[in-house]
Write a protein that holds these residues in place. Structure first.
Motif, PDB file in Angstrom:
ATOM      1  N   ALA A 129      65.608  69.046  31.562  1.00 58.33           N
ATOM      2  CA  ALA A 129      65.803  70.216  30.695  1.00 58.33           C
ATOM      3  C   ALA A 129      64.506  70.984  30.462  1.00 58.33           C
ATOM      4  O   ALA A 129      64.530  72.201  30.293  1.00 58.33           O
ATOM      5  N   LEU A 130      63.383  70.288  30.466  1.00 57.71           N
ATOM      6  CA  LEU A 130      62.104  70.956  30.200  1.00 57.71           C
ATOM      7  C   LEU A 130      61.657  71.854  31.338  1.00 57.71           C
ATOM      8  O   LEU A 130      60.781  72.699  31.158  1.00 57.71           O
ATOM      9  N   THR A 131      62.261  71.683  32.508  1.00 52.57           N
ATOM     10  CA  THR A 131      61.886  72.506  33.651  1.00 52.57           C
ATOM     11  C   THR A 131      63.045  73.346  34.174  1.00 52.57           C
ATOM     12  O   THR A 131      62.854  74.151  35.079  1.00 52.57           O
ATOM     13  N   ASP A 132      64.231  73.174  33.617  1.00 51.19           N
ATOM     14  CA  ASP A 132      65.401  73.920  34.069  1.00 51.19           C
ATOM     15  C   ASP A 132      65.350  75.343  33.518  1.00 51.19           C
ATOM     16  O   ASP A 132      65.199  75.546  32.307  1.00 51.19           O
ATOM     17  N   ALA A 133      65.480  76.325  34.393  1.00 54.00           N
ATOM     18  CA  ALA A 133      65.366  77.728  33.985  1.00 54.00           C
ATOM     19  C   ALA A 133      66.420  78.103  32.949  1.00 54.00           C
ATOM     20  O   ALA A 133      66.119  78.804  31.975  1.00 54.00           O
ATOM     21  N   ASN A 134      67.651  77.653  33.136  1.00 55.72           N
ATOM     22  CA  ASN A 134      68.699  77.994  32.173  1.00 55.72           C
ATOM     23  C   ASN A 134      68.432  77.366  30.812  1.00 55.72           C
ATOM     24  O   ASN A 134      68.685  77.990  29.780  1.00 55.72           O
ATOM     25  N   CYS A 135      67.927  76.149  30.798  1.00 55.55           N
ATOM     26  CA  CYS A 135      67.612  75.501  29.521  1.00 55.55           C
ATOM     27  C   CYS A 135      66.485  76.244  28.808  1.00 55.55           C
ATOM     28  O   CYS A 135      66.546  76.471  27.595  1.00 55.55           O
ATOM     29  N   LEU A 136      65.478  76.619  29.562  1.00 55.42           N
ATOM     30  CA  LEU A 136      64.357  77.348  28.968  1.00 55.42           C
ATOM     31  C   LEU A 136      64.807  78.706  28.440  1.00 55.42           C
ATOM     32  O   LEU A 136      64.432  79.111  27.328  1.00 55.42           O
ATOM     33  N   ASN A 137      65.628  79.406  29.210  1.00 59.74           N
ATOM     34  CA  ASN A 137      66.094  80.728  28.787  1.00 59.74           C
ATOM     35  C   ASN A 137      67.062  80.638  27.610  1.00 59.74           C
ATOM     36  O   ASN A 137      67.012  81.462  26.697  1.00 59.74           O
ATOM     37  N   ALA A 138      67.938  79.645  27.623  1.00 59.52           N
ATOM     38  CA  ALA A 138      68.863  79.468  26.498  1.00 59.52           C
ATOM     39  C   ALA A 138      68.095  79.103  25.233  1.00 59.52           C
ATOM     40  O   ALA A 138      68.414  79.579  24.140  1.00 59.52           O
ATOM     41  N   SER A 139      67.070  78.284  25.380  1.00 56.34           N
ATOM     42  CA  SER A 139      66.248  77.907  24.233  1.00 56.34           C
ATOM     43  C   SER A 139      65.501  79.116  23.676  1.00 56.34           C
ATOM     44  O   SER A 139      65.447  79.320  22.458  1.00 56.34           O
ATOM     45  N   ALA A 140      64.942  79.923  24.560  1.00 52.95           N
ATOM     46  CA  ALA A 140      64.240  81.134  24.118  1.00 52.95           C
ATOM     47  C   ALA A 140      65.205  82.085  23.422  1.00 52.95           C
ATOM     48  O   ALA A 140      64.861  82.700  22.402  1.00 52.95           O
ATOM     49  N   ALA A 141      66.414  82.202  23.943  1.00 53.26           N
ATOM     50  CA  ALA A 141      67.419  83.067  23.320  1.00 53.26           C
ATOM     51  C   ALA A 141      67.825  82.525  21.953  1.00 53.26           C
ATOM     52  O   ALA A 141      68.022  83.295  21.006  1.00 53.26           O
ATOM     53  N   THR A 142      67.941  81.210  21.840  1.00 52.74           N
ATOM     54  CA  THR A 142      68.286  80.592  20.558  1.00 52.74           C
ATOM     55  C   THR A 142      67.205  80.875  19.526  1.00 52.74           C
ATOM     56  O   THR A 142      67.500  81.237  18.380  1.00 52.74           O
ATOM     57  N   GLN A 143      65.957  80.738  19.933  1.00 53.79           N
ATOM     58  CA  GLN A 143      64.846  81.008  19.019  1.00 53.79           C
ATOM     59  C   GLN A 143      64.808  82.480  18.619  1.00 53.79           C
ATOM     60  O   GLN A 143      64.593  82.812  17.449  1.00 53.79           O
ATOM     61  N   SER A 144      65.035  83.355  19.576  1.00 59.01           N
ATOM     62  CA  SER A 144      65.024  84.789  19.293  1.00 59.01           C
ATOM     63  C   SER A 144      66.166  85.170  18.351  1.00 59.01           C
ATOM     64  O   SER A 144      65.973  85.950  17.412  1.00 59.01           O
ATOM     65  N   ALA A 145      67.345  84.619  18.600  1.00 60.49           N
ATOM     66  CA  ALA A 145      68.495  84.915  17.739  1.00 60.49           C
ATOM     67  C   ALA A 145      68.253  84.399  16.326  1.00 60.49           C
ATOM     68  O   ALA A 145      68.583  85.079  15.344  1.00 60.49           O
ATOM     69  N   ALA A 146      67.664  83.221  16.201  1.00 66.70           N
ATOM     70  CA  ALA A 146      67.370  82.662  14.879  1.00 66.70           C
ATOM     71  C   ALA A 146      66.334  83.515  14.156  1.00 66.70           C
ATOM     72  O   ALA A 146      66.453  83.770  12.951  1.00 66.70           O
ATOM     73  N   ARG A 147      65.334  83.978  14.898  1.00 69.64           N
ATOM     74  CA  ARG A 147      64.297  84.831  14.309  1.00 69.64           C
ATOM     75  C   ARG A 147      64.908  86.150  13.827  1.00 69.64           C
ATOM     76  O   ARG A 147      64.631  86.609  12.721  1.00 69.64           O
ATOM     77  N   ASP A 148      65.777  86.741  14.649  1.00 69.38           N
ATOM     78  CA  ASP A 148      66.431  87.998  14.268  1.00 69.38           C
ATOM     79  C   ASP A 148      67.324  87.810  13.045  1.00 69.38           C
ATOM     80  O   ASP A 148      67.356  88.658  12.150  1.00 69.38           O
TER      81      ASP A 148
END
Length: 90
Positions: A53-72
């Motif tokens: 998961a730490l190197t999977d592109a979809n996991c990284l992108n989903a995690s970044a999206a989760t953080q961005s959505a939480a920040r918003d």
């Protein structure tokens, strides 16, 4: 001649094995996961149990999206709290 027959004999085996593997899910962007919260949640669930998961592109992108959505969402809550205390400023 025997070499060609061996290669032809291995061809069906190769095709059979190729059908055994799952197709990889295409990589999605952070924006895709922001626009599709259901897909983001599903991917985050998959990533919780993935070894890579730490190197999977979809996991990284989903995690970044989760953080961005939480920040918003947090920013919107703060703005709503300020409006409820002080009005809309006009």
């Amino acid at each position: 001649m025997k070499m060609n027959l061996r290669v032809l004999g291995l061809l069906p085996l190769g095709l059979l094995l190729a059908g055994c593997f799952e197709e990889e899910e295409p990589n999605h962007t952070v924006q895709y996961f922001l626009d599709n919260p259901e897909a983001r949640a599903e991917m985050m669930e998959k990533c919780e149990v993935m070894d890579d998961a730490l190197t999977d592109a979809n996991c990284l992108n989903a995690s970044a999206a989760t953080q961005s959505a939480a920040r918003d969402e947090n920013q919107k809550r703060q703005q709503d709290a300020v409006k409820s205390l002080y009005g809309d400023g006009s």
